[in-house]
Design an enzyme around this catalytic site. Sequence first.
Site, PDB file in Angstrom:
ATOM      1  N   ASP A 125      37.700  46.121  48.867  1.00 40.72           N
ATOM      2  CA  ASP A 125      37.358  46.022  47.449  1.00 40.72           C
ATOM      3  C   ASP A 125      37.251  44.554  47.091  1.00 40.72           C
ATOM      4  OD1 ASP A 125      37.647  48.694  47.223  1.00 40.72           O
ATOM      5  OD2 ASP A 125      39.623  48.621  46.277  1.00 40.72           O
ATOM      6  N   ASP A 160      39.011  57.657  46.253  1.00 41.06           N
ATOM      7  CA  ASP A 160      38.901  56.904  47.511  1.00 41.06           C
ATOM      8  C   ASP A 160      39.603  57.614  48.660  1.00 41.06           C
ATOM      9  OD1 ASP A 160      37.457  54.869  46.379  1.00 41.06           O
ATOM     10  OD2 ASP A 160      39.208  53.667  45.883  1.00 41.06           O
ATOM     11  N   ASP A 206      41.715  52.216  45.966  1.00 41.62           N
ATOM     12  CA  ASP A 206      42.780  52.342  44.971  1.00 41.62           C
ATOM     13  C   ASP A 206      42.700  53.630  44.158  1.00 41.62           C
ATOM     14  OD1 ASP A 206      40.515  51.599  43.567  1.00 41.62           O
ATOM     15  OD2 ASP A 206      41.241  49.588  43.117  1.00 41.62           O
TER      16      ASP A 206
HETATM   17  P1  ATP Z   1      36.331  46.962  43.269  1.00 44.47           P
HETATM   18  O1  ATP Z   1      35.930  48.201  43.975  1.00 44.47           O
HETATM   19  O2  ATP Z   1      35.927  45.735  43.953  1.00 44.47           O
HETATM   20  O3  ATP Z   1      37.728  46.955  42.790  1.00 44.47           O
HETATM   21  P2  ATP Z   1      35.535  47.094  40.573  1.00 44.47           P
HETATM   22  O4  ATP Z   1      36.936  47.184  40.203  1.00 44.47           O
HETATM   23  O5  ATP Z   1      34.712  46.015  40.004  1.00 44.47           O
HETATM   24  O6  ATP Z   1      35.335  46.975  42.077  1.00 44.47           O
HETATM   25  P3  ATP Z   1      35.063  49.527  39.228  1.00 44.47           P
HETATM   26  O7  ATP Z   1      36.440  49.487  38.725  1.00 44.47           O
HETATM   27  O8  ATP Z   1      34.503  50.773  39.786  1.00 44.47           O
HETATM   28  O9  ATP Z   1      34.852  48.471  40.356  1.00 44.47           O
HETATM   29  O10 ATP Z   1      34.134  48.994  38.081  1.00 44.47           O
HETATM   30  C1  ATP Z   1      32.758  49.084  38.143  1.00 44.47           C
HETATM   31  C2  ATP Z   1      32.146  48.570  36.865  1.00 44.47           C
HETATM   32  O11 ATP Z   1      32.536  49.394  35.786  1.00 44.47           O
HETATM   33  C3  ATP Z   1      32.588  47.173  36.487  1.00 44.47           C
HETATM   34  O12 ATP Z   1      31.750  46.225  37.032  1.00 44.47           O
HETATM   35  C4  ATP Z   1      32.478  47.197  34.987  1.00 44.47           C
HETATM   36  O13 ATP Z   1      31.149  46.909  34.599  1.00 44.47           O
HETATM   37  C5  ATP Z   1      32.788  48.626  34.643  1.00 44.47           C
HETATM   38  N1  ATP Z   1      34.194  48.774  34.251  1.00 44.47           N
HETATM   39  C6  ATP Z   1      35.277  48.535  35.020  1.00 44.47           C
HETATM   40  N2  ATP Z   1      36.408  48.809  34.366  1.00 44.47           N
HETATM   41  C7  ATP Z   1      36.047  49.240  33.137  1.00 44.47           C
HETATM   42  C8  ATP Z   1      36.758  49.692  31.987  1.00 44.47           C
HETATM   43  N3  ATP Z   1      38.104  49.758  31.962  1.00 44.47           N
HETATM   44  N4  ATP Z   1      36.057  50.030  30.917  1.00 44.47           N
HETATM   45  C9  ATP Z   1      34.728  49.991  30.936  1.00 44.47           C
HETATM   46  N5  ATP Z   1      33.997  49.582  31.967  1.00 44.47           N
HETATM   47  C10 ATP Z   1      34.622  49.203  33.061  1.00 44.47           C
END
Ligand code: ATP
Length: 867
Positions: free
Chosen positions: A328, A610, A606
């Site tokens: 990630d 997954d 996480d």
């Molecule tokens: P990783 O897999 O590297 O942890 P990540 O945490 O960026 O990636 P996600 O958590 O799936 O991946 O988030 C994907 C996208 O969703 C983010 O880039 C953001 O645009 C949006 N996002 C993430 N968290 C939130 C939230 N709490 N509320 C609204 N949108 C969100």
Amino acid sequence: MGLTDPHATPAADCLAGLDATPDGLTAPEAARRLAEHGPNRLPEVRARGPVVRFLRQFHNVLIYVLIGAAVVTGALQHWVDTGVILAVVLANAVIGFIQEGKAEAAMAAIRSMLAPKAAVLRDGRRVSVDGTNLVPGDIVLLEAGDKVPADLRVIEARGLAAQEAILTGESVPVEKGQTPVATDAALGDRRSMLWSGTLVTQGTARGLVVATGAGTEIGRIGGLLAGVEQLTTPLVAQIDHFARWLSVLILLVAGLLLVWGYYVGHMPFADLFMAVVGVAVAAIPEGLPAVMTITLAIGVQAMARRNAIVRRLPAIEAIGSVSVICTDKTGTLTRNEMVVTAAETADGAFAIDGEGYAPEGAITPAGDLVPLARAAALCNDAALHCKDGVWTVEGDPMEGALLAFAGKVGSDRGQRRLDAIPFDSRHRFMAVLTEGAQGRLIHVKGAPERVLRMCAGLDHAHWHHRAEQLARQGLRVLALAERAGTGDRIDPATLEGGLTFLGLVGLIDPPRPEAIAAVAECRTAGIRVKMITGDHAGTAAAIAAQIGLANPHRVLTGADLDKLDDAQLALEVADVDIFARTSPEHKLRLVTALQAHGLAVAMTGDGVNDAPALKRADAGIAMGLKGSEAAKEAADLVLADDNFASIAAAVREGRTVYDNLKKVISWTLPTNAGESMVVVLALLLGLAMPITAVQILWINLITGITLGLALAFEPTEAGTMTRPPRPRHAPILSGELVWHVVLVALLFLTAVFGVFTYAIGKGYPLALAQTMAMNTLVVLEIFQLFFIRNIHSTSLTWAAVRGTRVVWTVVVAVTAAQFGVTYLSPLQAVLGTEAVPFRDGLLIIGVGVAFFAIIEIEKQIRLGFRG
Ligand code: ATP
């Protein structure tokens, strides 16, 4: 106080029945109840008691042989031999017992590091407490991926479902809600209840704790089935198996020798019998599985010190063999300490100053960011706390950063939440419905593509471009939007196309410096690092370049992946290191595609979704801090600090453990083979025994256990992380090892016979010649130990000679013991030894040096060919 049928009782009555409120208990009341009900812990599944464990040490082929030998020697009235044999049997059991106890204690300590936390309301505030501190009446907040910490009556639920297989055997998640069910409903049908130990697979819930600890359903059916994990890995199991068959073979050979010696060689039975016992004792690698188990336990502890907690032991071997790590981004490669640094609205672009989560910082140029900030604050589950001037976040750091941003703009929450659609990495947005001075409002925040699609009346191309620009700078980009609310639920259909766009915010999340170093280390170790993120392709590529991934130029998005079939994906996957805007389902496809190349894959995760990818990967790694319980349960390793650097450290430890296992084997097998060949040859040729059976027992007791054990503590060899990974299914009993066994055994044979013949030739008495032969054997074993310590490089360095404390401790101990049995008369009487003249002692050491020179030169030649 207590409820009879909470599942059939309306939620309000359950609350009243437990003297609880929807806002939770007060801290003093919770403490009082904890004292009354005791901790929320299942009664320990009593592991095998010490007596059983001790007795089990006798359950072993070699011990049976020895006990048989003790009986026979007793019958022949060879009391000294009987005494020595029984002493060896007992010492062996005691040592095995202590070692096993230590290994199990190490595992138990690791398990307790994984104790889950629970989010509860105390004094009306959300706090995170140890699962063991829950009491009846507590209000617990749950979301997808959480493990239910106690038996709960659902008092509020949104899209809630739980997987209750451990209780009901039903693996399909069951939907849950707060409506009471029939009193006589079966456990699996009590949809108003969440049971301790089950997993929330989707949705969110508030639950009232109705039973804890042994009072829960899982407690009632007699504790968790998870129980004690066997201390084994495929390799150890393989060696255990091998050792067992080898023992049978050796017994067979010993039996044949007995028959041959008696009928063909016409040897006296008593002498012959002792010689044959000597062969069996010398040849059976009795200490091997035990020493390997200790090696594993030490590896588990070493990994825990580096923040990698092993949940399943085979992972130790797997993590050492990985050739691809899929990781990630957020929080693993980056710090997950976010700050909003940019905002864009229809009025233009703004820069936001300030550090950390403090809601203080200048915004330039001045402008009206209030609607944007209000959306950021309302569509938010986090909370900021200030203690001694330090601002910290409770909840998602990104949401904390949005609150800090709102604070800088000067907007507060000021609205009461009525409903919410929680963020889900599959739909990538979050929506809330609130009520207050502004009336009812719906706010949405999420990935720009997703939110823009919901908005009407704006230049989509322009805003996509703006979002792209922010992402290219490595910023994480969110879009915010709003609309007027109606009703007291959010109807997802009314969001599509009905929102008013408010603007974009860009957040920095700097790479972790130690992750940059760890990625570089992985590259020299021949391990490819791939980033799999839900984030925007532009952001992912910018961070990948900063982190130093091998190929930061190509990005495949989730949409791209969907267009490829499995065969095409397998082709593409090798060269691409960045996968952006992926969903958890993509992770599973990527693992499978990489494995199709024969690569051993480590995968991090996480979220609850997954789990399949983590299970499929050769080493599934869950995040300890931000990971869900569901991911942790599916994983082989859990990172206590979520940090990529800990994965690299785990790889290094995994390689070390594997090397050490290999060293233990490479030391034990040739030593045993050499010892036994000496006796077998003497028997076959009808010669006098160069070493007596009792002496062999002594050597195996002292050396097999002490010298061999030293290898379990070996530190990482230099260059461990500059070697390429070993092939995924490389057998440990390789041709090279077999060759090493043969070579060393032959050298042992030559040296021991050589010294023995020399002594006899000099006219020494048999006992002295045997003493010299025995000492030769021990000296060779010590030199062999120094040789084995560096299987991948030369042993002719100062560092190799300096060794480690453990090595020198055992060498000094073994040497002292040898001096004891050679020169102290009471021990001489037991072992039938005689004092060795000084010059002959030097000769023995000289033989050891020559032996070392030969195997070291042989290794140099082999390494030279390979290099
Ligand atoms: P990783 O897999 O590297 O942890 P990540 O945490 O960026 O990636 P996600 O958590 O799936 O991946 O988030 C994907 C996208 O969703 C983010 O880039 C953001 O645009 C949006 N996002 C993430 N968290 C939130 C939230 N709490 N509320 C609204 N949108 C969100």
